[in-house]
Design a protein around this motif. Structure first.
Motif, PDB file in Angstrom:
ATOM      1  N   ASP A  23      -1.000  -7.193  -5.878  1.00  0.00           N
ATOM      2  CA  ASP A  23       0.443  -6.929  -5.797  1.00  0.00           C
ATOM      3  C   ASP A  23       1.241  -7.611  -6.907  1.00  0.00           C
ATOM      4  O   ASP A  23       2.027  -6.951  -7.606  1.00  0.00           O
ATOM      5  CB  ASP A  23       0.959  -7.352  -4.421  1.00  0.00           C
ATOM      6  N   SER A  36       2.277   0.979  -0.241  1.00  0.00           N
ATOM      7  CA  SER A  36       3.275  -0.035   0.102  1.00  0.00           C
ATOM      8  C   SER A  36       3.682  -0.843  -1.125  1.00  0.00           C
ATOM      9  O   SER A  36       4.855  -1.188  -1.299  1.00  0.00           O
ATOM     10  CB  SER A  36       2.725  -0.971   1.183  1.00  0.00           C
ATOM     11  N   ILE A  37       2.717  -1.158  -1.975  1.00  0.00           N
ATOM     12  CA  ILE A  37       3.008  -1.891  -3.208  1.00  0.00           C
ATOM     13  C   ILE A  37       3.934  -1.075  -4.098  1.00  0.00           C
ATOM     14  O   ILE A  37       4.893  -1.599  -4.685  1.00  0.00           O
ATOM     15  CB  ILE A  37       1.705  -2.239  -3.946  1.00  0.00           C
ATOM     16  N   SER A  40       7.421  -0.937  -2.537  1.00  0.00           N
ATOM     17  CA  SER A  40       8.145  -2.213  -2.581  1.00  0.00           C
ATOM     18  C   SER A  40       8.930  -2.383  -3.867  1.00  0.00           C
ATOM     19  O   SER A  40       9.866  -3.185  -3.927  1.00  0.00           O
ATOM     20  CB  SER A  40       7.155  -3.377  -2.419  1.00  0.00           C
ATOM     21  N   THR A  47       6.150  -5.926   0.653  1.00  0.00           N
ATOM     22  CA  THR A  47       4.927  -5.147   0.816  1.00  0.00           C
ATOM     23  C   THR A  47       4.366  -5.235   2.236  1.00  0.00           C
ATOM     24  O   THR A  47       3.977  -4.219   2.827  1.00  0.00           O
ATOM     25  CB  THR A  47       3.855  -5.617  -0.186  1.00  0.00           C
TER      26      THR A  47
END
Length: 279
Positions: A23, A36-37, A40, A47
């Motif tokens: 990340d 999700s990364i 974000s 995240t």
């Protein structure tokens, strides 16, 4: 208690791989975590929180497909991963070397996923989809399915981040994760399969049985040119034992014909149980 202790430890290590390696180095290796990364960077949410939110519809599917008992351990794993990911993100990247981050991050997350799978749960996301696919297509390798899904996310990350290098390193991380995951889930048999064609098959088989204590199978064969009936020896041995088999064959019949190949998976006595390979 043992099961949930294992899931807790594996969830923490998974979060380590994400929060300290992939990340912070702008790598989205794949799956729901990779998505999700990416999100974000576009939304005002960390995240870990996005991992939890994106898993909600997948968890509903899991309850329907696998039942609440199975899903409870998955909910537990997802909650811990989300929490640990948010907490550990405050520490920043463990390394600025993006190559190390790709290899270490991919390996840590792959081992964590494999351990959680073996404990009877999943880390949510693609894990559940993969588990559902393997119920209908058990011949598919888990790591390979993950790799195909990860490739799509990696491609998306390259577009969103507008950084080809980051996308390529994320792909490297996904490849590493696929390789490591298959080792964790299926192991490395390191076995050699050998066919031995000899006029002294009985003597060779007798020594293999007495000297090495390995299983030997006769296959009835016939020479296409000579028409002579022959016994073909088939045996599968651990890789370190293979040279000893070759030495016995050379001693008993220097003119024997041998075919030696690698056995990628071996099930049965002395190896793996077929019925345990359902992850």
């Amino acid at each position: 208690m043992k099961k949930y202790a294992i899931i807790t430890a594996a969830s923490f290590s998974y979060a380590v791989g994400v929060s300290l390696f992939t990340d912070p180095n702008n790598m989205a290796p794949g799956g729901v975590t990779g998505i999700s990364i990416i999100l974000s960077r576009l939304l005002p949410l960390p995240t870990g929180t996005l991992i939890l939110l994106l898993n909600v519809p997948i968890l509903l599917f899991a309850v329907w497909k696998f039942g609440i008992r199975f899903t409870l351990s998955t909910i537990y794993a997802i909650a811990l991963i989300s929490l640990f990911t948010n907490v550990l993100s405050a520490y920043g990247a463990a390394t600025d070397d993006i190559l190390l981050a790709a290899l270490v991050g991919g390996s840590i997350t792959a081992v964590s996923i494999g351990v959680i799978f073996r404990a009877g749960g999943t880390t949510g996301g693609m894990d559940i989809v993969v588990k559902a696919l393997r119920l209908h297509f058990p011949h598919l390798k888990t790591g390979k399915i993950f790799f195909v899904a990860d490739a799509l996310v990696v491609t998306l990350s390259g577009i969103v981040f507008r950084d080809l290098n980051a996308a390529l390193y994320a792909a490297l991380s996904a490849i590493c994760a696929s390789f490591v995951m298959d080792i964790v889930l299926y192991g490395r048999d390191e076995a050699k399969m050998q066919y031995i064609i000899s006029a002294h098959a009985e003597q060779i088989a007798g020594r293999l049985l007495s000297d090495l204590d390995i299983g030997v199978t006769y296959i009835n064969g016939q020479g296409a040119y000579s028409g002579d009936n022959k016994k073909v020896i088939l045996c599968v041995v651990k890789k370190p034992v293979s040279p000893r088999v070759e030495e016995i064959v050379r001693q008993e019949d220097p003119d024997a014909f041998m075919i030696i190949t690698s056995a990628t998976e071996v099930f049965g006595e002395g190896y793996k149980s077929y019925f345990s390979e359902r992850v």
